[in-house]
Write a protein that holds these residues in place. Sequence first.
Motif, PDB file in Angstrom:
ATOM      1  N   ILE A   1      15.956  66.839  40.908  1.00  0.00           N
ATOM      2  CA  ILE A   1      16.275  68.125  40.683  1.00  0.00           C
ATOM      3  C   ILE A   1      17.934  68.106  40.294  1.00  0.00           C
TER       4      ILE A   1
ATOM      5  N   LYS B   1      14.814  73.232  34.122  1.00  0.00           N
ATOM      6  CA  LYS B   1      14.782  71.702  33.522  1.00  0.00           C
ATOM      7  C   LYS B   1      15.572  71.398  32.288  1.00  0.00           C
TER       8      LYS B   1
ATOM      9  N   ARG C   1      10.060  76.536  30.065  1.00  0.00           N
ATOM     10  CA  ARG C   1      10.988  75.968  31.094  1.00  0.00           C
ATOM     11  C   ARG C   1      11.266  77.240  32.014  1.00  0.00           C
TER      12      ARG C   1
ATOM     13  N   GLN D   1      10.123  68.790  44.560  1.00  0.00           N
ATOM     14  CA  GLN D   1      11.518  68.578  44.487  1.00  0.00           C
ATOM     15  C   GLN D   1      12.335  68.603  45.933  1.00  0.00           C
TER      16      GLN D   1
ATOM     17  N   HIS E   1      17.892  66.067  36.582  1.00  0.00           N
ATOM     18  CA  HIS E   1      17.132  66.517  35.612  1.00  0.00           C
ATOM     19  C   HIS E   1      16.928  68.099  35.351  1.00  0.00           C
ATOM     20  N   TYR E   2      17.719  68.723  36.182  1.00  0.00           N
ATOM     21  CA  TYR E   2      17.737  70.105  36.103  1.00  0.00           C
ATOM     22  C   TYR E   2      19.047  70.780  36.115  1.00  0.00           C
TER      23      TYR E   2
END
Length: 317
Positions: free
Chosen positions: A269, A230, A247, A101, A272-273
Motif C-alpha cells: 500500500i 490504487k 478504484r 494490506q 502501489h497506492y
Amino acid sequence: MASAIDFQGLLQAEKKRAREAKKNKQQSGANYSGTPEEPKKAGSSNVISSRISANGRTSISSTSSASNPIASSDPPDDTWQRIISSPPSFDPSKHIIMTTQSVYYVPEYLPDEYSSKLKNWLLSLPERFDDGSTEDQISESAPCWTKLRHSQRRVALFDGRKLSLPAPLAAISRSLVGSGAFPSTEPPNHVLVNDYNAGEGIMPHTDGPSYLDRTATISIGGDVILKFRKRLSAHEIGQSSTSAEKREEEGLDLLLSGGGSLVVFAGAIYSHYLHSIDEVNSEVTTSVCGNAEAGIPVKRAHRISLTFRHKFKESTT
C-alpha cells in the motif's frame, strides 16, 4: 625665610583632583558588577530556564535565543522522554485495519500532555518563505516553518542524517522503534511536519523510493479523512469512469483523530497506492472507511501532522 604660598597653583591642583575624583566615581558606578555590561545584539533576547539540581533546589541559567532558536519552547530532553517513557501501545494484531494490506491505526498514541507540549513547541518555531532552497539546505538550517509558494500550507522538515532530531521528535522516533512500528535497524530519521488550516489538504501522492517502505503519521488538532487509492497502471490511464468507480470501491479511507492518533502503512500500500486529503471544510465517512461506520460527519479544523520515515543514505556513485 619661608617661600610664598602659590595659592593659584593650589587652586588648580584642587580642581584637578576634584575632576579626577568625579571621573573615578562615575567609572566605579558603571563597573559595579566587576565587568562592563555587553550590549544586547539586535534580535536577541535572554531566555531564563529553570533546572532542578541534585539537592532539589532550582537553579537559573540564561541562554540567548539568537544562538538557540528553540530555547524558549524546547523543554530539556529528559522532560520529553519522561512523558513518553513507556512506548505507547502498538499491537499489529490489534490495530490492523486492512488484512490484505499493512495498514495500522492507533486512536490515541501520544499522551495528551505530550501532544499539547509538542503542539506548542511546533507553533513557536519561526517561519521563513520558500526561496527555492533545496530540501538539504532547509534540513541543515535551524528548525523553522517554510511557507510553500504553491500552497497556503506550511511545512517543517527535519533530516536526522544532517542534524540530530530535536528532542521532542527524537523521543517519538525512539518510541516508534520501542513499540514495534519501525525496526531498530532502520529507525525513523526523517520527519516532515505539515500545518493544515481548516479546508486545506494534499493531492494524491506516494512517498517514493528514497525511504523505507513504511510511513508513520501522527495527527494533532482537528480530525480528517485520509484516503488511499490504487495507482493507475499504464494501460488504465485515460480509460472510462468505470475504472475510476472501481478504484473508489477498492480504496480505503481512515478517519484520523486529532488527539495524537497514529497511522502506519507499509509494503504494497506504500508502493502501489496514492494517499491524499481532500481540500474541503467538511466531509462524511463512506462505506470504504476502515475504522468508522459510514455517514459520520467530519468538520475540519486546524491540524498538524508529523510524518516519520526512514530515509536511505544518498548514493555516492
